[in-house]
Design an enzyme around this catalytic site. Structure first.
Site, short mmCIF file in Angstrom:
data_model
loop_
_atom_site.label_atom_id
_atom_site.label_comp_id
_atom_site.label_asym_id
_atom_site.label_seq_id
_atom_site.Cartn_x
_atom_site.Cartn_y
_atom_site.Cartn_z
CG ASP A 7 -1.80 1.17 1.38
OD1 ASP A 7 -2.25 1.68 0.33
OD2 ASP A 7 -2.05 1.58 2.51
CD GLU A 9 -3.01 8.38 0.19
OE1 GLU A 9 -3.34 9.27 0.99
OE2 GLU A 9 -3.70 8.06 -0.80
#
Length: 199
Positions: A7, A9
């Site tokens: 991922d 953020e």
């Protein structure tokens, strides 16, 4: 054959919307996928907030231009990319990600796109595919890859559970409590060690 999916953020860069919230003085924009599992509902809510405050793509990009990767993120990525293939799977948008990718050494990213009016108003989103992260992990697996993944939010759980190995990274106490079977890491050294062990 292994591939690591991360991922973006909260894992290698700060949460973009939280940075915008602080820079523009709009606390409503602090809401993220850590609190709202339905990403498309969250994005529609964000677009409504932007419209209410008269903000468009330019203002968000101005904030992003001043952002830096999380401390140690670039070094973590460089070491990880020296031992295996890495792809970033993010629900962010091409229009947001580009300047940050430059600061991270241009890793590969699969993300979405924005619909933007001539005025600069963000009028909608174009999701790359349904359930973008899970769909991508399954597609990689269909090509013969074993996926090892890490994320921090509700929208990362499906890809974590579908993979050979998966780790929560600096997630919330609530998410960790609801998913006690998923290993958690609180710093890049722990995450790198966990990923290496899974490869």
């Amino acid at each position: 054959m292994n591939i690591v999916c991360l991922d973006m953020e909260g894992v290698i860069i700060p949460e973009i919307w939280m940075e915008v919230a602080e820079a523009r003085g709009i606390p409503e924009l602090n809401r993220t996928t850590r609190e709202e599992p339905d990403y498309e509902r969250l994005m529609q809510w964000r677009l409504d907030v932007l419209k209410k405050h008269g903000l468009g793509l330019r203002e968000i990009q101005e904030t992003i231009a001043g952002m830096e990767p999380l401390p140690g993120a670039r070094e973590f990525l460089e070491e990880l990319r020296s031992i295996t293939q890495v792809v970033i799977l993010s629900d962010t948008f091409e229009e947001f990600a580009k300047p940050l990718l430059e600061k991270l050494g241009r890793p590969t990213i699969f993300c979405n796109a924005l619909e933007v009016a001539e005025t600069g108003e963000i009028t909608g989103i174009h999701m790359r595919c349904p359930e973008t992260k899970l769909t991508t992990v399954r597609a990689l697996q269909s090509m013969g890859y074993d996926t090892v993944v890490s994320g921090d939010s509700y929208n990362d759980l499906a890809m974590i559970r579908a993979s050979k190995a998966g780790f929560l990274f600096r997630s919330t106490d609530e998410i960790k409590a609801e998913n006690p079977d998923i290993a958690t890491c609180e710093n890049y050294e722990e995450l790198l060690t966990a990923i290496k062990a899974a490869l």
